[in-house]
Design an enzyme around this catalytic site. Structure first.
Site, PDB file in Angstrom:
ATOM      1  N   GLY A  19      72.397 -31.702 -52.695  1.00  0.00           N
ATOM      2  CA  GLY A  19      71.028 -31.852 -54.417  1.00  0.00           C
ATOM      3  C   GLY A  19      71.670 -31.568 -54.615  1.00  0.00           C
ATOM      4  O   GLY A  19      71.320 -30.820 -56.015  1.00  0.00           O
ATOM      5  N   HIS A  20      70.707 -29.890 -54.741  1.00  0.00           N
ATOM      6  CA  HIS A  20      69.739 -28.923 -54.838  1.00  0.00           C
ATOM      7  C   HIS A  20      71.201 -27.805 -56.042  1.00  0.00           C
ATOM      8  O   HIS A  20      71.365 -27.358 -56.697  1.00  0.00           O
ATOM      9  CB  HIS A  20      69.405 -27.372 -53.945  1.00  0.00           C
ATOM     10  CG  HIS A  20      67.654 -28.068 -53.800  1.00  0.00           C
ATOM     11  ND1 HIS A  20      67.363 -28.840 -52.410  1.00  0.00           N
ATOM     12  CD2 HIS A  20      66.948 -28.385 -54.441  1.00  0.00           C
ATOM     13  CE1 HIS A  20      66.224 -28.965 -51.795  1.00  0.00           C
ATOM     14  NE2 HIS A  20      65.558 -29.288 -53.197  1.00  0.00           N
ATOM     15  N   GLN A  72      59.023 -37.842 -61.775  1.00  0.00           N
ATOM     16  CA  GLN A  72      58.278 -35.963 -61.843  1.00  0.00           C
ATOM     17  C   GLN A  72      59.408 -35.877 -63.014  1.00  0.00           C
ATOM     18  O   GLN A  72      59.281 -34.567 -64.493  1.00  0.00           O
ATOM     19  CB  GLN A  72      59.148 -35.484 -61.492  1.00  0.00           C
ATOM     20  CG  GLN A  72      58.816 -34.236 -60.813  1.00  0.00           C
ATOM     21  CD  GLN A  72      59.015 -33.253 -60.194  1.00  0.00           C
ATOM     22  OE1 GLN A  72      58.360 -32.873 -59.042  1.00  0.00           O
ATOM     23  NE2 GLN A  72      60.417 -32.589 -59.925  1.00  0.00           N
ATOM     24  N   SER A  77      67.434 -35.429 -49.336  1.00  0.00           N
ATOM     25  CA  SER A  77      65.661 -34.648 -49.864  1.00  0.00           C
ATOM     26  C   SER A  77      65.160 -33.005 -48.382  1.00  0.00           C
ATOM     27  O   SER A  77      65.745 -33.271 -47.058  1.00  0.00           O
ATOM     28  CB  SER A  77      64.000 -35.760 -49.449  1.00  0.00           C
ATOM     29  OG  SER A  77      62.987 -35.310 -49.655  1.00  0.00           O
ATOM     30  N   SER A  78      64.067 -32.594 -49.351  1.00  0.00           N
ATOM     31  CA  SER A  78      63.908 -31.002 -48.178  1.00  0.00           C
ATOM     32  C   SER A  78      62.951 -32.213 -47.144  1.00  0.00           C
ATOM     33  O   SER A  78      63.415 -31.188 -45.469  1.00  0.00           O
ATOM     34  CB  SER A  78      63.274 -29.766 -48.719  1.00  0.00           C
ATOM     35  OG  SER A  78      63.950 -30.436 -49.811  1.00  0.00           O
ATOM     36  N   ILE A  86      71.838 -37.580 -55.182  1.00  0.00           N
ATOM     37  CA  ILE A  86      72.949 -36.994 -54.146  1.00  0.00           C
ATOM     38  C   ILE A  86      72.576 -37.993 -53.222  1.00  0.00           C
ATOM     39  O   ILE A  86      71.608 -36.867 -52.669  1.00  0.00           O
ATOM     40  CB  ILE A  86      73.267 -35.134 -54.048  1.00  0.00           C
ATOM     41  CG1 ILE A  86      73.510 -34.450 -55.824  1.00  0.00           C
ATOM     42  CG2 ILE A  86      74.726 -35.437 -53.470  1.00  0.00           C
ATOM     43  CD1 ILE A  86      74.664 -35.561 -56.385  1.00  0.00           C
TER      44      ILE A  86
HETATM   45  N1  LIG Z   1      69.254 -35.928 -53.643  1.00  0.00           N
HETATM   46  C1  LIG Z   1      68.926 -34.832 -54.783  1.00  0.00           C
HETATM   47  N2  LIG Z   1      69.502 -35.584 -55.767  1.00  0.00           N
HETATM   48  C2  LIG Z   1      69.173 -34.611 -56.673  1.00  0.00           C
HETATM   49  N3  LIG Z   1      68.213 -33.672 -57.214  1.00  0.00           N
HETATM   50  C3  LIG Z   1      67.886 -33.484 -55.933  1.00  0.00           C
HETATM   51  C4  LIG Z   1      67.433 -34.365 -54.960  1.00  0.00           C
HETATM   52  N4  LIG Z   1      66.771 -33.926 -53.795  1.00  0.00           N
HETATM   53  C5  LIG Z   1      66.045 -33.178 -55.097  1.00  0.00           C
HETATM   54  N5  LIG Z   1      66.819 -32.695 -56.003  1.00  0.00           N
HETATM   55  C6  LIG Z   1      65.854 -32.665 -57.004  1.00  0.00           C
HETATM   56  O1  LIG Z   1      66.167 -30.522 -56.838  1.00  0.00           O
HETATM   57  C7  LIG Z   1      64.766 -30.698 -57.510  1.00  0.00           C
HETATM   58  C8  LIG Z   1      63.966 -29.931 -56.534  1.00  0.00           C
HETATM   59  O2  LIG Z   1      63.235 -30.076 -55.068  1.00  0.00           O
HETATM   60  P1  LIG Z   1      62.868 -29.837 -54.341  1.00  0.00           P
HETATM   61  O3  LIG Z   1      62.973 -28.485 -54.073  1.00  0.00           O
HETATM   62  O4  LIG Z   1      61.108 -31.256 -53.918  1.00  0.00           O
HETATM   63  O5  LIG Z   1      63.433 -31.181 -53.094  1.00  0.00           O
HETATM   64  P2  LIG Z   1      63.347 -32.362 -52.262  1.00  0.00           P
HETATM   65  O6  LIG Z   1      64.322 -32.296 -51.616  1.00  0.00           O
HETATM   66  O7  LIG Z   1      63.340 -32.915 -53.579  1.00  0.00           O
HETATM   67  O8  LIG Z   1      61.963 -32.043 -52.000  1.00  0.00           O
HETATM   68  P3  LIG Z   1      61.257 -33.043 -51.531  1.00  0.00           P
HETATM   69  O9  LIG Z   1      61.564 -34.387 -52.287  1.00  0.00           O
HETATM   70  O10 LIG Z   1      61.406 -33.268 -49.694  1.00  0.00           O
HETATM   71  O11 LIG Z   1      60.471 -32.329 -51.876  1.00  0.00           O
HETATM   72  C9  LIG Z   1      64.108 -31.124 -58.463  1.00  0.00           C
HETATM   73  O12 LIG Z   1      64.667 -31.429 -59.128  1.00  0.00           O
HETATM   74  C10 LIG Z   1      64.247 -32.857 -57.212  1.00  0.00           C
HETATM   75  O13 LIG Z   1      64.198 -33.741 -58.134  1.00  0.00           O
HETATM   76  C1  LIG Z   2      59.660 -28.899 -60.075  1.00  0.00           C
HETATM   77  C2  LIG Z   2      59.278 -28.772 -58.950  1.00  0.00           C
HETATM   78  C3  LIG Z   2      60.113 -27.125 -58.578  1.00  0.00           C
HETATM   79  C4  LIG Z   2      57.465 -28.052 -58.757  1.00  0.00           C
HETATM   80  O1  LIG Z   2      57.288 -27.257 -57.561  1.00  0.00           O
HETATM   81  C5  LIG Z   2      58.976 -29.817 -58.051  1.00  0.00           C
HETATM   82  O2  LIG Z   2      57.976 -30.549 -58.011  1.00  0.00           O
HETATM   83  C6  LIG Z   2      60.326 -30.127 -57.102  1.00  0.00           C
HETATM   84  O3  LIG Z   2      60.825 -29.284 -56.309  1.00  0.00           O
HETATM   85  O4  LIG Z   2      60.370 -31.153 -57.583  1.00  0.00           O
HETATM   86  N1  BAL Z   3      59.994 -33.772 -54.894  1.00  0.00           N
HETATM   87  C1  BAL Z   3      59.094 -33.376 -55.560  1.00  0.00           C
HETATM   88  C2  BAL Z   3      58.051 -32.793 -55.262  1.00  0.00           C
HETATM   89  C3  BAL Z   3      57.095 -32.760 -54.089  1.00  0.00           C
HETATM   90  O1  BAL Z   3      57.383 -34.104 -53.526  1.00  0.00           O
HETATM   91  O2  BAL Z   3      55.606 -32.693 -54.089  1.00  0.00           O
END
Ligand SMILES: Nc1ncnc2c1ncn2[C@@H]1O[C@H](COP(=O)(O)OP(=O)(O)OP(=O)(O)O)[C@@H](O)[C@H]1O
Ligand SMILES: CC(C)(CO)[C@@H](O)C(=O)[O-]
Ligand code: BAL
Length: 279
Positions: free
Chosen positions: A35-36, A152, A184-185, A175
């Site tokens: 996703g990232h 967000q 998701s992380s 994704i």
């Molecule tokens: N599956 C995904 N598809 C598209 N964008 C994503 C996805 N997961 C995370 N992102 C985006 O990546 C950016 C960084 O998010 P972040 O590092 O918090 O990861 P995360 O997978 O959302 O982690 P968590 O939900 O566990 O916090 C944010 O803009 C988030 O919306």
């Molecule tokens: C935008 C962000 C990096 C701010 O810490 C966080 O909320 C995330 O990963 O979605």
């Molecule tokens: N992915 C959004 C950041 C958070 O869960 O804190």
């Protein structure tokens, strides 16, 4: 790929490039997944320079256990960023970002009262402060955020408007894994059995979308989703809401295509997951 840990070094590096090149920015908290990477790739297509930040922002965590469990994989992340074509990674320490605890407080009005705002008190204040600081440090032309964290996106849109950041916000699609689970992380913290069950979130959202498009009311649809989760003791549903995809305010009926969002959050064991569908 260049790597910086202080704001002053990153600013100096970017100051020359900024006059003639477009900067795309992808803020993250690391533990990177596909996703990232897709955000990086889109930023790469649309800009001359791509900057990504990796910072597990302590002040946006309302639950200390969630913060301590948050996966941290910096070296692996840097390799993935480099392979994806990211030009610069900014990985500051907490002291670099917050030499002193911030006293400024941000309030996003109605966005604070629903869904993530209601269930994670102080979360959006922390997100808003860190995104504002990162925008000031990087000064990007465009910033890329995932639809997975839809509320967000609305918060960052407000931040940009209220503080006049000259940044174009780009919302990128969620994704998913092959079974539909949103990447998701925090998925890394699921046990193998929980990982299999986690697809229930996507299935419940799909059911809800089908019911709404068939003409069921939002109340009936939410009841159907509540039933899905109450039938499984491993889950604790936190919220299910049908909202305007831009304003996040609850709606009673389906809006124009692309304007309605179904959003939910659920705990599976110790892991809290969120997801949404926009249709
Ligand atoms: N599956 C995904 N598809 C598209 N964008 C994503 C996805 N997961 C995370 N992102 C985006 O990546 C950016 C960084 O998010 P972040 O590092 O918090 O990861 P995360 O997978 O959302 O982690 P968590 O939900 O566990 O916090 C944010 O803009 C988030 O919306
Ligand atoms: C935008 C962000 C990096 C701010 O810490 C966080 O909320 C995330 O990963 O979605
Ligand atoms: N992915 C959004 C950041 C958070 O869960 O804190």
């Amino acid at each position: 790929m260049h790597r910086f840990s202080t704001a002053v070094d990153l600013r100096n590096h970017l100051s020359v490039a900024r006059s003639s090149q477009k900067i795309g920015f992808v803020p993250t908290m690391g533990a990177l997944h596909e996703g990232h990477i897709r955000l990086i790739e889109k930023a790469k297509q649309e800009n001359d320079i791509v900057v990504s930040s990796i910072f597990v922002n302590p002040i946006q965590f309302n639950n200390p256990d969630d913060l301590s469990r948050y996966p941290r994989t910096l070296e692996e992340d840097c390799q993935k960023l480099e392979a994806a074509g990211c030009d610069i990674v900014f990985a500051p320490s907490a002291d670099e970002m917050y030499p002193e605890p911030p006293t400024l407080r941000l309030n996003f009005g109605e966005l604070e009262t629903i869904m993530e705002g209601a269930f994670r008190p102080g979360h959006f204040n922390g997100v808003g402060l860190v995104v504002g600081k990162l925008f000031n440090i990087v000064q990007p032309n465009r910033a890329y955020f995932g639809q997975k964290d839809l509320q967000q996106v609305a918060v960052v849109r407000r931040l940009i408007r209220d503080l006049s950041f000259p940044v174009e916000l780009v919302r990128c699609p969620t994704i998913r894994e092959a079974d539909g689970l949103a990447m998701s992380s925090r998925n890394r913290n699921l046990t193998p059995d929980q990982r299999i069950e986690a697809v229930t979130l996507f299935k419940a959202l799909t059911l809800a979308q089908n019911l709404l498009t068939e003409g069921q009311s939002t109340a009936q649809t939410k009841e159907a989703v509540i039933d899905v989760f109450s039938g499984n003791p491993n889950f604790r549903l936190e919220y299910i809401d049908v909202v305007n995809a831009d304003t996040m305010q609850p709606v009673e009926e389906v809006l124009a295509p692309g304007q309605t969002a179904i959003c939910l959050a659920a705990h599976l064991g110790q892991v809290r997951l969120i997801d949404n569908l926009v249709f």
